[in-house]
Design a protein around this motif. Structure first.
Motif, mmCIF file in Angstrom:
data_model
loop_
_atom_site.group_PDB
_atom_site.id
_atom_site.type_symbol
_atom_site.label_atom_id
_atom_site.label_comp_id
_atom_site.label_asym_id
_atom_site.label_seq_id
_atom_site.Cartn_x
_atom_site.Cartn_y
_atom_site.Cartn_z
ATOM 1 N N GLY A 185 24.694 50.934 41.329
ATOM 2 C CA GLY A 185 25.302 51.197 40.034
ATOM 3 C C GLY A 185 24.305 51.231 38.899
ATOM 4 N N LYS B 9 20.605 55.347 40.501
ATOM 5 C CA LYS B 9 19.771 55.982 41.527
ATOM 6 C C LYS B 9 20.249 57.399 41.834
ATOM 7 C CE LYS B 9 20.202 52.779 44.667
ATOM 8 N NZ LYS B 9 20.971 51.753 43.917
ATOM 9 N N SER B 10 21.552 57.577 42.033
ATOM 10 C CA SER B 10 22.008 58.943 42.378
ATOM 11 C C SER B 10 21.818 59.898 41.213
ATOM 12 C CB SER B 10 23.440 58.980 42.906
ATOM 13 O OG SER B 10 24.151 57.846 42.590
ATOM 14 N N THR B 11 21.978 59.399 39.997
ATOM 15 C CA THR B 11 21.726 60.238 38.823
ATOM 16 C C THR B 11 20.258 60.663 38.792
ATOM 17 O OG1 THR B 11 23.402 58.950 37.653
ATOM 18 C CG2 THR B 11 21.957 60.328 36.310
ATOM 19 N N THR C 146 16.929 57.355 29.008
ATOM 20 C CA THR C 146 17.093 57.275 30.467
ATOM 21 C C THR C 146 16.954 58.670 31.075
ATOM 22 O OG1 THR C 146 19.512 57.378 30.338
ATOM 23 C CG2 THR C 146 18.547 55.190 30.461
HETATM 24 P P1 ADP Z 1 23.622 54.237 41.864
HETATM 25 O O1 ADP Z 1 23.356 55.482 42.650
HETATM 26 O O2 ADP Z 1 22.401 53.404 41.656
HETATM 27 O O3 ADP Z 1 24.773 53.444 42.381
HETATM 28 P P2 ADP Z 1 24.677 56.041 39.809
HETATM 29 O O4 ADP Z 1 23.630 57.027 39.451
HETATM 30 O O5 ADP Z 1 25.779 56.511 40.718
HETATM 31 O O6 ADP Z 1 24.021 54.699 40.383
HETATM 32 O O7 ADP Z 1 25.291 55.486 38.473
HETATM 33 C C1 ADP Z 1 26.341 54.568 38.520
HETATM 34 C C2 ADP Z 1 27.113 54.558 37.211
HETATM 35 O O8 ADP Z 1 26.311 53.919 36.221
HETATM 36 C C3 ADP Z 1 27.431 55.945 36.654
HETATM 37 O O9 ADP Z 1 28.640 56.446 37.141
HETATM 38 C C4 ADP Z 1 27.501 55.660 35.169
HETATM 39 O O10 ADP Z 1 28.765 55.127 34.836
HETATM 40 C C5 ADP Z 1 26.483 54.574 34.979
HETATM 41 N N1 ADP Z 1 25.189 55.123 34.547
HETATM 42 C C6 ADP Z 1 24.132 55.438 35.341
HETATM 43 N N2 ADP Z 1 23.110 55.879 34.611
HETATM 44 C C7 ADP Z 1 23.520 55.840 33.323
HETATM 45 C C8 ADP Z 1 22.910 56.173 32.072
HETATM 46 N N3 ADP Z 1 21.658 56.612 32.017
HETATM 47 N N4 ADP Z 1 23.621 56.002 30.956
HETATM 48 C C9 ADP Z 1 24.889 55.535 31.012
HETATM 49 N N5 ADP Z 1 25.518 55.200 32.149
HETATM 50 C C10 ADP Z 1 24.850 55.355 33.286
#
Ligand code: ADP
Ligand code: G6P
Length: 355
Positions: free
Chosen positions: A19, A22-24, A323
């Motif tokens: 959360g 990472k996927s972003t 970010t």
């Molecule tokens: P992971 O792959 O690490 O679990 P994600 O990329 O799926 O993380 O992001 C999880 C959640 O965190 C997103 O759905 C969003 O709500 C929040 N999030 C992630 N990056 C950001 C960002 N840069 N700004 C605001 N919210 C973010």
């Protein structure tokens, strides 16, 4: 390391708590690398892998040695090394790096069970993303570059609330309880990996709004290790100096609370680092291209590539702040690093005197 230099596939480690973006980050990275990123065709629909023309991304959750029920029964979290198979992780990452395909386990996030393995062919770039890419020394030594997403507790909480309360209907108390329950293992096994990272993206509450409660405006720091092969840190105005820059003024109008950049150097866990910082958020793309003009060593292929990437992924979280900007920049640095390593190898194979 010597092992890293000898490999065929370039291996990138991306670490963060779940959360934490990472996927972003992976979406921005694979976009910069080109060639798409799709689940393996015809395989397990719950596969965690993404395959593209240049890069394959594997999720280290696939190396969970205990499934969800077994973790529960033994009172272990997924963060605990005892719930993960580092011997297999090492063997398989090494095999891929040496050019051999592997049959990697698949952890099914829907069922919480381990599914039959899937075949992973060696790509040009292998990204291993997850909780522990830098935990095991053997795996760490295989990495050509490593990235840690360091989300401060306040911000992590704000993001979790957004996602779990708004989208999954959890209560504030249950979200807080689940973060607290993971915290000891996070502190023991995940957080210490940042000392090994070549680049850290640190996400903190803004300093532009006194006692900000909302957690929407962020102060983001890009910490870049000095002396890393094929990685030239980005700088603002003048390399090695200390700069504070408020781009808002006659040339650029920013709405409240504005934007503030800082650049400087220091030490991070005993390593010399350069640090680029952005507090605040962009109102529109013009501001970004204006900022891009003042940054150097971006590893772009043409003027405005950072702005173009940010615009292309305007729908992703973090697109208007540091970010998204720093994830995009780190993506460009990874592409550059890969291209330098590939060019070096091409040299070695065409010039027999250097073999
Ligand atoms: P992971 O792959 O690490 O679990 P994600 O990329 O799926 O993380 O992001 C999880 C959640 O965190 C997103 O759905 C969003 O709500 C929040 N999030 C992630 N990056 C950001 C960002 N840069 N700004 C605001 N919210 C973010
Ligand atoms: C982390 C891991 C996941 C795991 C989740 C929940 O986010 O990355 O692989 O599924 O924790 O763990 P649990 O033990 O509650 O299933």
């Amino acid at each position: 390391s010597a092992a890293a230099a000898a490999g065929k596939t370039v291996v990138i480690g991306l670490a963060a708590d779940s959360g934490c973006g990472k996927s972003t980050f992976v979406r921005r990275l694979t976009s910069v690398l080109g060639g798409g990123a799709e689940p393996p065709s015809g395989g397990n629909p719950d596969s965690n892998t993404l395959v593209g023309g240049t890069a394959t991304v594997i999720c280290l959750d696939d190396y969970h040695s205990l499934d969800r029920a077994e973790r529960k029964a033994r009172g272990l979290t997924a963060l605990d090394p005892r719930a993960n198979d580092f011997d297999l992780m090492y063997e398989q990452v090494r095999a891929i790096k040496e050019g051999r395909a592997v049959d990697k386990p698949v952890y099914n996030h829907v069922t919480g069970l381990l599914d039959p393995p899937e075949r992973i062919a060696p790509p040009k770039i292998l990204v291993i993303e997850g909780l522990h890419p830098m935990y095991d020394e053997r795996v760490r030594d295989l990495l050509d570059f490593s990235i840690y997403l360091d989300i401060s507790e306040e911000v992590k909480f704000a993001w979790k609330i957004q996602r779990d309360m708004a989208e999954r209907g959890h209560s504030l108390e249950s979200i807080k309880a689940s973060i607290d329950a993971r915290k000891p293992d996070f502190d023991a096994y995940i957080d210490p990996q940042k000392q090994y990272a070549d680049a850290v993206i640190e996400v903190l509450p803004t300093q532009l709004i006194p006692n900000d409660e909302e957690g929407k405006v962020l102060r983001v720091r890009l910490i870049m290790k000095e002396g890393v092969r094929h990685f030239a840190p980005v700088y603002l105005f003048d390399e090695g100096s200390v700069v504070t820059w408020i781009p808002c003024g006659r040339k650029l109008s920013c709405s409240y609370p504005g934007i503030k950049f800082a650049y400087g150097f220091g030490t991070y866990f005993g390593h010399e680092v350069s640090v680029l910082e952005m507090d605040g958020q962009f109102d529109k793309l013009d501001e970004l291209i204006y900022v891009e003009t003042h940054l150097s060593n971006l590893s772009t292929k043409f003027y405005g590539e950072v702005a173009q990437q940010m615009l292309k992924h305007a729908d992703l979280p973090g697109s208007s702040n540091g970010t998204g900007l720093f994830q995009t920049i780190v993506g460009l640095k990874v592409r550059d690093l890969y291209e330098q390593i590939a060019a070096e190898r091409a040299d070695v194979t065409t010039d027999p005197l250097r073999v």
